[in-house]
Design a protein around this motif. Structure first.
Motif, mmCIF file in Angstrom:
data_model
loop_
_atom_site.group_PDB
_atom_site.id
_atom_site.type_symbol
_atom_site.label_atom_id
_atom_site.label_comp_id
_atom_site.label_asym_id
_atom_site.label_seq_id
_atom_site.Cartn_x
_atom_site.Cartn_y
_atom_site.Cartn_z
ATOM 1 N N ALA A 46 5.279 -9.418 37.413
ATOM 2 C CA ALA A 46 5.101 -9.920 36.214
ATOM 3 C C ALA A 46 4.083 -10.800 36.007
ATOM 4 O O ALA A 46 3.573 -11.435 36.858
ATOM 5 N N GLY A 47 3.746 -10.946 34.748
ATOM 6 C CA GLY A 47 2.583 -11.932 34.500
ATOM 7 C C GLY A 47 3.127 -13.197 33.627
ATOM 8 O O GLY A 47 4.055 -12.925 32.776
ATOM 9 N N ALA A 48 2.850 -14.192 33.602
ATOM 10 C CA ALA A 48 3.298 -15.369 32.726
ATOM 11 C C ALA A 48 2.049 -16.127 32.292
ATOM 12 O O ALA A 48 1.160 -16.340 32.866
ATOM 13 N N LYS A 49 2.349 -16.311 31.048
ATOM 14 C CA LYS A 49 1.300 -17.459 30.383
ATOM 15 C C LYS A 49 2.180 -18.345 29.790
ATOM 16 O O LYS A 49 2.953 -18.481 29.087
ATOM 17 N N ILE A 50 1.574 -19.763 30.458
ATOM 18 C CA ILE A 50 2.517 -20.878 29.937
ATOM 19 C C ILE A 50 1.379 -21.989 29.375
ATOM 20 O O ILE A 50 0.353 -22.138 29.889
ATOM 21 N N THR A 51 1.919 -22.155 27.891
ATOM 22 C CA THR A 51 1.252 -22.779 27.088
ATOM 23 C C THR A 51 1.733 -24.398 26.964
ATOM 24 O O THR A 51 2.926 -24.499 26.626
ATOM 25 N N PHE A 52 0.877 -25.298 27.325
ATOM 26 C CA PHE A 52 1.132 -26.872 27.227
ATOM 27 C C PHE A 52 0.580 -27.493 26.032
ATOM 28 O O PHE A 52 -0.864 -27.356 25.636
ATOM 29 N N GLN A 53 1.194 -28.217 25.262
ATOM 30 C CA GLN A 53 0.369 -28.894 23.967
ATOM 31 C C GLN A 53 0.437 -30.366 24.289
ATOM 32 O O GLN A 53 1.180 -30.696 25.447
ATOM 33 N N GLY A 54 -0.372 -31.004 23.862
ATOM 34 C CA GLY A 54 -0.526 -32.322 23.759
ATOM 35 C C GLY A 54 -1.098 -33.104 22.866
ATOM 36 O O GLY A 54 -1.199 -32.486 21.566
ATOM 37 N N LYS A 55 -1.138 -34.645 22.981
ATOM 38 C CA LYS A 55 -1.712 -35.167 21.658
ATOM 39 C C LYS A 55 -2.684 -36.083 21.993
ATOM 40 O O LYS A 55 -2.905 -36.729 23.005
ATOM 41 N N SER A 56 -3.905 -35.817 21.319
ATOM 42 C CA SER A 56 -5.280 -36.699 21.638
ATOM 43 C C SER A 56 -5.362 -37.889 20.794
ATOM 44 O O SER A 56 -5.030 -37.898 19.501
ATOM 45 N N VAL A 57 -5.307 -38.867 21.586
ATOM 46 C CA VAL A 57 -5.596 -40.069 20.906
ATOM 47 C C VAL A 57 -6.909 -40.905 21.451
ATOM 48 O O VAL A 57 -6.984 -40.640 22.812
ATOM 49 N N HIS A 58 -7.515 -41.803 20.831
ATOM 50 C CA HIS A 58 -8.660 -42.465 21.447
ATOM 51 C C HIS A 58 -8.043 -43.204 22.632
ATOM 52 O O HIS A 58 -7.089 -43.813 22.886
ATOM 53 N N PRO A 59 -8.785 -42.898 24.002
ATOM 54 C CA PRO A 59 -8.428 -43.579 25.038
ATOM 55 C C PRO A 59 -8.406 -44.967 25.302
ATOM 56 O O PRO A 59 -7.329 -45.516 26.120
ATOM 57 N N LYS B 279 -2.219 -45.963 25.162
ATOM 58 C CA LYS B 279 -1.028 -46.186 25.901
ATOM 59 C C LYS B 279 0.281 -45.686 24.800
ATOM 60 O O LYS B 279 0.620 -46.332 23.799
ATOM 61 N N GLY B 280 1.260 -45.074 25.344
ATOM 62 C CA GLY B 280 2.408 -44.588 24.784
ATOM 63 C C GLY B 280 2.332 -43.655 23.689
ATOM 64 O O GLY B 280 3.083 -43.192 23.046
ATOM 65 N N LYS B 281 0.927 -43.219 23.468
ATOM 66 C CA LYS B 281 0.842 -42.144 22.419
ATOM 67 C C LYS B 281 0.035 -40.899 22.813
ATOM 68 O O LYS B 281 0.526 -39.891 22.411
ATOM 69 N N MET B 282 -0.896 -41.059 23.900
ATOM 70 C CA MET B 282 -1.578 -39.931 24.235
ATOM 71 C C MET B 282 -0.637 -38.956 25.177
ATOM 72 O O MET B 282 0.142 -39.464 25.905
ATOM 73 N N ILE B 283 -0.717 -37.804 24.855
ATOM 74 C CA ILE B 283 0.007 -36.785 25.675
ATOM 75 C C ILE B 283 -1.226 -35.655 26.197
ATOM 76 O O ILE B 283 -1.760 -34.932 25.523
ATOM 77 N N ASN B 284 -1.540 -35.591 27.500
ATOM 78 C CA ASN B 284 -2.577 -34.782 28.045
ATOM 79 C C ASN B 284 -2.081 -33.566 28.639
ATOM 80 O O ASN B 284 -1.278 -33.665 29.713
#
Length: 412
Positions: free
Chosen positions: A213-226, A230-235
């Motif tokens: 089998a093949g798998a494609k896993i897609t992860f989302q994030g949230k970009s915020v000024h580094p 804190k508490g906002k960015m999701i890499n």
């Protein structure tokens, strides 16, 4: 053996690399160059019913030369080469009477084929090897198989005293990208069973392969000024890394062998906002295979639970697709077809090496399409890279095996 060498070189010097990103069949236009050449050659040597369809699938017939009823059998190989390494401008080197030492493939780039690393070389001391020049793959996978089938058919045509039933041969595009059997017309082929000539070292005989089998896993994030993250960015790249770290550490290709399955991460592409992980899942055992797919989904689900509140919904999605299954299920009910190949090898003084394929062939898909199709050695080693080589004597033995299978099948 010069005839085999000349034929093989005429095939490998034609670039037939397939492309997994293409939606056409064949996946690359250049595969037609060899496909058309083969169709002409099959007619030239005297085969009948030679056809090449709109997708470059080639079929031909060697009619029976016996009066009694004989099962129609087939032999199949693929003519594309792997996109893992360049197949353009292949410059084969012929090493006669190999002395068991290092073979310098490319002096300028210091590329050496050494038995110190590739120990299988030592079993071919004194034989004639065909290697690369260190800058491309060779293409023995599977132009060695194509060479062997064409040569065996030519031999049977030139030696009518050898009795055989009707034999069908088939050559396919795009096997290296998992699509070699997708448009193969099993009904048109019309054989009761067949053999792929697509194995490696002399003696290999295989009727088991991975479930895949093949798998494609897609992860989302949230970009915020580094500076204010804190508490906002999701890499998403770090989440992807967390996913990979949760896969079993020792169940990877480089740490498994035999019947052991694995997870194999084949690619990562990412940014803060989105990262995609590609992986393949392999296991010979169907239950363990299903458990592996379930494991991927469970890790994905646990990551979603972890980030659901912060992200506001699922942060990861897993797209898991079956690719092919273990042919053993379809071959075992007609196991005499394996026994015929095994007997053919023994008759020729070849020790059969019956083992499971740590991969797949066209035969695995064809078996599920109604054409039971074990796999026989084609002779090559170190496929898909610059260290690929094939002993000419192994190709000759594969030709002999095809001829002997034809004889045994026609025996009363």
């Amino acid at each position: 053996m010069q005839h085999i060498i000349d034929r093989f070189i005429s095939y490998v010097t034609v670039d037939t690399e397939s492309d997994p990103n293409s939606d056409t069949t064949p996946s690359t236009q250049k595969q037609w160059d060899l496909a058309n050449k083969l169709a002409v050659e099959l007619k030239t040597i005297g085969l009948e019913d030679v056809s090449i369809d709109e997708n470059a699938y080639i079929m031909a017939t060697l009619p029976s030369n016996v009066e009694h009823e004989v099962p129609v059998i087939g032999f199949v190989s693929h003519f594309d080469t792997s996109p893992d390494f360049s197949g353009a401008n292949v410059k084969p080197q012929i090493i006669e009477n190999y002395d068991g030492g290092d073979i310098v493939l490319n002096k300028e780039q210091n590329i050496v084929l050494s038995p110190g690393y590739f120990k299988d070389l030592l079993q071919y001391k004194g034989q004639t090897l065909i290697t690369t020049d260190g800058t491309t793959l060779l293409g023995a996978d599977d132009k060695a198989g194509v060479t062997e089938i064409v040569t065996a058919m030519e031999y049977l045509i030139n030696h009518p005293e050898i009795k055989h039933g009707k034999i069908r041969i088939g050559f396919t595009p795009d096997e290296e990208i998992g699509r070699g059997a997708h448009k193969f017309d099993v009904a048109k082929f019309g054989a009761e069973w067949a053999y792929t000539m697509d194995g490696s070292q002399i003696g290999e005989l295989e009727y088991e392969n991975f479930n895949a089998a093949g798998a494609k896993i897609t992860f989302q994030g949230k970009s915020v000024h580094p500076g204010y993250a804190k508490g906002k960015m999701i890499n998403s790249m770090l989440i992807a890394n967390d996913f990979i770290s949760q896969l079993p550490k020792n169940e990877v290709p480089e740490q498994t062998t035999g019947y052991e399955g694995f997870f194999h991460v084949t690619g990562i592409k990412g940014s803060i906002e989105e990262t995609v992980v590609q992986l393949i899942i392999r296991d010979h055992d169907r239950e363990k295979f299903e458990a592996r797919k379930k494991k991927v989904q469970e890790i994905t689900d646990s990551i979603n639970r972890k980030f659901e509140q912060q992200f506001g919904g699922p942060i990861a999605t897993a797209d898991i697709k079956d690719q092919y299954f273990n042919m053993r299920e379809k071959v075992e009910p007609v196991f005499h077809i394996v026994e015929i190949a095994e007997q053919a090898m023994k008759d020729l003084g070849i020790t059969p090496l019956i083992k499971a394929i740590r991969g797949g062939t066209d035969g695995s898909q064809l078996s599920y399409m109604g054409l039971p199709c074990p796999n026989i050695f084609a002779g090559g080693h170190n496929f898909h890279g610059k260290y690929e080589y094939v002993p000419v004597e192994s190709m000759q033995k594969a030709v002999d095996v095809i001829v002997r299978i034809a004889e045994l099948t026609a025996a009363k």
